[in-house]
Design an enzyme around this catalytic site. Structure first.
Site, mmCIF file in Angstrom:
data_model
loop_
_atom_site.group_PDB
_atom_site.id
_atom_site.type_symbol
_atom_site.label_atom_id
_atom_site.label_comp_id
_atom_site.label_asym_id
_atom_site.label_seq_id
_atom_site.Cartn_x
_atom_site.Cartn_y
_atom_site.Cartn_z
ATOM 1 N N GLU A 164 46.564 32.823 30.132
ATOM 2 C CA GLU A 164 45.830 33.722 31.037
ATOM 3 C C GLU A 164 45.686 33.270 32.388
ATOM 4 O O GLU A 164 44.594 32.479 32.270
ATOM 5 C CB GLU A 164 44.958 34.588 29.841
ATOM 6 N N LYS A 197 42.260 33.052 34.789
ATOM 7 C CA LYS A 197 40.907 32.600 34.171
ATOM 8 C C LYS A 197 40.018 33.613 35.087
ATOM 9 O O LYS A 197 39.947 33.072 36.457
ATOM 10 C CB LYS A 197 40.523 31.325 34.397
ATOM 11 N N ASP A 235 37.413 35.376 37.738
ATOM 12 C CA ASP A 235 36.147 34.538 37.695
ATOM 13 C C ASP A 235 34.864 36.086 37.707
ATOM 14 O O ASP A 235 34.833 36.494 38.427
ATOM 15 C CB ASP A 235 36.551 34.252 39.727
ATOM 16 N N TYR A 259 38.464 38.799 25.848
ATOM 17 C CA TYR A 259 39.666 37.773 25.198
ATOM 18 C C TYR A 259 39.365 36.790 23.720
ATOM 19 O O TYR A 259 39.976 35.541 23.640
ATOM 20 C CB TYR A 259 39.505 36.169 26.360
ATOM 21 N N LYS A 278 42.032 24.782 36.290
ATOM 22 C CA LYS A 278 41.732 24.819 37.915
ATOM 23 C C LYS A 278 42.285 25.854 39.153
ATOM 24 O O LYS A 278 43.494 25.004 39.408
ATOM 25 C CB LYS A 278 40.734 24.751 38.372
ATOM 26 N N CYS A 298 24.962 40.706 76.763
ATOM 27 C CA CYS A 298 26.408 40.095 76.179
ATOM 28 C C CYS A 298 26.879 39.143 76.649
ATOM 29 O O CYS A 298 26.413 39.144 78.152
ATOM 30 C CB CYS A 298 27.748 41.311 76.872
ATOM 31 N N CYS A 305 29.286 39.869 80.307
ATOM 32 C CA CYS A 305 29.319 41.008 81.539
ATOM 33 C C CYS A 305 27.640 40.504 81.312
ATOM 34 O O CYS A 305 26.919 41.085 82.149
ATOM 35 C CB CYS A 305 29.841 42.135 81.191
ATOM 36 N N CYS A 344 29.022 46.003 73.505
ATOM 37 C CA CYS A 344 28.584 45.876 74.440
ATOM 38 C C CYS A 344 29.035 47.384 75.364
ATOM 39 O O CYS A 344 30.555 47.828 74.848
ATOM 40 C CB CYS A 344 29.783 45.461 74.960
ATOM 41 N N CYS A 400 33.356 46.217 80.812
ATOM 42 C CA CYS A 400 32.829 44.555 80.844
ATOM 43 C C CYS A 400 34.065 43.336 81.023
ATOM 44 O O CYS A 400 35.464 43.467 79.473
ATOM 45 C CB CYS A 400 32.077 44.195 79.336
#
Ligand code: JCF
Length: 676
Positions: A114, A116, A118, A229, A317, A411, A414, A429, A434
């Site tokens: 299956e 895995k 996370d 599981y 993994k 900015c 400019c 900005c 600009c």
């Protein structure tokens, strides 16, 4: 209180829990939302009038209880093991060889494999069918009591059996992984953005953070799900294999990952793992590997546990997509619409074969919250196709020389003061002149999805601007050959090609022009809606808010953004200049007073035509009422073929006997039908 009311409440609980199971676990709704809501309303009312009818398995109790002062500790009756890792086919094969040495030599093995997940491992205890307690894995021996939070997760049964399902064992402890599905994570983050709330970084952190909330009412707002599981303990069931275990869990009403497979050999297991390795981004949850288990429980017991991991299972993994490197500098980028975003310049690091030198820092809130500093060692993630981004600093590796970040006030392009909307996380900005914004807009104007001007990319856009040749988009259409040749010495061919590409873009369909304007929130999809509706730029310019809001697919925010764009004198001037430069600002209407000689015909275009680009050829066909599709079928009237045609299209046309035309053939068809 009458027993009738108690019976009705029990019936409503049973129905609602069943409908919720159909909706949230099986993804196969049994009733409409309205029906569900009506029953829920009735139960709420009944419980409000008769508080003694409120039961722990009532679906009304999923909304989240009062906040807790802290999580209580829970000692697992059976330790929750972790898994040994493998990182190559060889290591998986070694794992199997070690297991085989402990088993009779002629043992035939089956495997359950299956993805895995996370997420966050949990153990759920049901006594007499009622969810009694949910605990985190913790260190495997002692976890935390998260029952109040887990009750809010919609695909976790509050009671077994679900109506019509297998009766509950007297006691069962079920194990699984809580996670946030990717699609729900995206949607939830989009909702947060609309409310001006900070984004959750990724599904894994979102799931872990949501489950560890002390206030279950917060957890209740988070789209969490569970896949189970395994079973820690069960009374009264005689299970012989992992596969049987999963089947039992399913009939008890738990969500079991549909991607789990029973496999007959190591080769099959390795093929399964390899296939997910290349397709991990198609899963609707984050997976960091493949769990492989020996199926037979008798054999599992013979193999036992070593350290804190079973010998009968291994986690293969996936290659890591994370790496640690030094953040050299926090730089900022000015976008086409003036949004200022931070990014990281990095000491180069290789992830999954690609060398990463820069990574996104998302936004300034994220940067501040994580306290990322120039000089920090940082963790970088590069997942699938998305731009690499900085996950966070490794605080333990700080030397004290790192520089805390200060937000920019002006900015970088400019030097004008930046502006921050109180409700938004973004910094802007707002100077329409600009340089950085204009260069970005030029680049966007010429891009594939917009005006599609070949040869006008980032570099050329910047060169044209900085040489003073293009200061506004409309200047593009006034460029002279001699200026361009001077810009790039020995570049006559380059200049001619660029001028030709720019000239060709004047004839683009209206939706491309609308896309290219870069109105906030209007991408190519919405631009097509607008082009179809208005037919000309002039009609769009004259629109009012009320009319815009009537158009399906245009929400109030977008409508306002369009009106706001059109109201600015700077934009009005730009549109006038574009018209004056000879850009086509209207699509030919497909109306009855237009001749439609190609009506009812379907064309497929392949290869390079002598004078028309593929787009121009499509526009021509459509202008005279024809349809253009991407592949040849029995519904295709003509295949229009230029030089270097696609093999699949010409083969299909041959097979189906589809007539073939060249460019002149289209014109002939139009003229002939015209005259006739
Ligand atoms: O998906 C998982 N994270 C996952 C973890 C799946 C499993 O089948 C597991 C696990 C941890 C331990 N099985 C065990 C025995």
């Amino acid at each position: 209180m009458s027993t009738d009311l108690a019976a009705r409440a029990a019936k409503l609980r049973e129905l609602l829990n069943y409908y919720s199971y159909r909706y949230n676990t099986l993804d196969d709704p049994a009733v409409s939302d309205a029906e569900y809501d009506a029953l829920m309303h009735e139960l709420r009312q009944l419980e409000a009038d008769n508080p003694a009818l409120v039961m722990p398995d009532s679906p009304t109790q999923r909304v989240g209880a009062e906040p807790l002062p802290q999580f209580e500790k829970v000692v697992h009756t059976h330790p929750m093991t972790s898994l040994a890792d493998a990182t190559s086919n060889q290591e998986v094969s070694d794992w199997l060889a070690r297991a085989r040495r402990l088993l009779p030599s002629d043992t035939e093995l089956e495997f359950v494999a299956e993805p895995k997940i996370d997420g966050l491992a949990v153990a759920l205890t049901y006594r007499e069918g009622l969810l009694e307690r949910a605990a985190t894995r913790g260190d495997g021996v002692v976890g935390e009591d998260i029952t109040a939070n887990v009750r809010t997760i919609r695909n976790i049964p509050l009671r077994i059996p679900i109506s019509g399902g297998q009766p509950a064992p007297a006691l069962i402890e079920v194990r699984g992984e809580i996670y946030m599905p990717r699609d729900l994570f995206e949607r939830y983050n989009a909702e947060r953005a609309e409310r001006g709330e900070a984004q959750l970084a990724n599904p894994r952190n979102a799931a872990a953070g949501s489950v560890r909330q002390l206030d279950p009412r917060v957890t209740a707002t988070r789209p969490l799900r569970l896949f189970v599981y395994g079973i820690g303990v069960v009374e009264g069931a005689d299970l012989h294999s992992q596969w049987e275990t999963l089947a039992l869990l399913k009939t008890l009403g738990f969500a079991v990952n549909p991607d789990i497979r029973l496999l007959g050999s190591l080769d099959e297991v390795l093929a399964y793992a390899e296939s997910w390795m290349s397709q991990r981004d198609t899963l609707n949850y984050d997976a960091d590997g493949i769990v492989i288990k020996i199926n037979d429980i008798g054999l599992q017991e013979r193999l036992g546990i070593i350290g804190n991991a079973p010998r009968w299972a291994v986690a293969y993994k996936f290659p890591s997509r994370e790496a640690t490197t030094r953040l050299l500098e926090i730089a900022i980028n000015v976008g086409r619409t003036g949004v200022i975003t931070p990014y990281a310049n990095l000491e180069p690091v290789v992830i999954g074969g690609a060398t990463i030198r820069q990574a996104s820092l998302h936004n300034f809130d994220d940067l501040a919250r994580k306290d990322i500093r120039a000089g920090d060692m940082v963790v970088i993630e590069r997942a699938g196709d998305v731009i690499p981004h900085v996950l966070g600093p490794v605080v333990a590796l700080r030397t004290g020389k790192e520089l805390p970040y200060e937000m920019p006030k002006t900015c970088p392009a400019c030097h004008q003061e930046l502006w921050r909307d109180s409700g938004e996380v973004a910094l802007y900005c707002v100077n329409a002149l600009c340089p950085a914004q204009i260069v970005r807009h030029l680049e966007y104007w010429a891009s594939r999805d917009a005006m599609d001007i070949e040869g006008l990319g980032k570099r050329v856009a910047s060169e044209l601007y900085h040489a003073g040749l293009v200061r506004s988009i409309s200047d593009l259409y006034l460029l002279r050959r001699d200026e361009l040749i001077k810009l790039r010495k020995a570049g006559t061919k380059w200049a001619d090609n660029l001028l030709a590409a720019i000239a060709e873009s004047k004839e683009r369909p209206l939706w491309r022009l609308i896309t290219a304007l870069g109105i906030h929130g209007v991408g190519s999809t919405l631009a097509k809606v607008l082009a179809d509706h208005f037919g000309s730029l002039e009609a769009l310019q004259a629109v009012d808010l009320g009319e815009l809001q009537q158009i399906p697919g245009i929400g109030p925010t977008i409508a306002e953004s369009i009106c706001d764009y059109m109201a600015r004198p700077y934009h009005q001037q730009l549109l006038d200049e574009l018209r004056a430069a000879g850009l086509r600002t209207a699509d030919a209407p497909a109306s009855a007073d237009n001749p439609q000689p190609l009506a009812g015909m379907t064309f497929v275009i392949t290869g390079t035509l002598p004078s028309l680009s593929r787009e121009a050829a499509s526009a021509l066909v459509q202008q005279y009422g024809g349809k253009v599709t991407g592949s040849v079928s029995k519904n295709t009237t003509y295949l229009v073929m230029g030089s270097d045609p696609g093999a699949s299209k010409s083969t299909a046309a041959k097979k189906l006997g589809t007539p073939i035309l060249d460019e002149d053939g289209i014109r002939a068809l139009i003229d002939q039908e015209h005259d006739g």
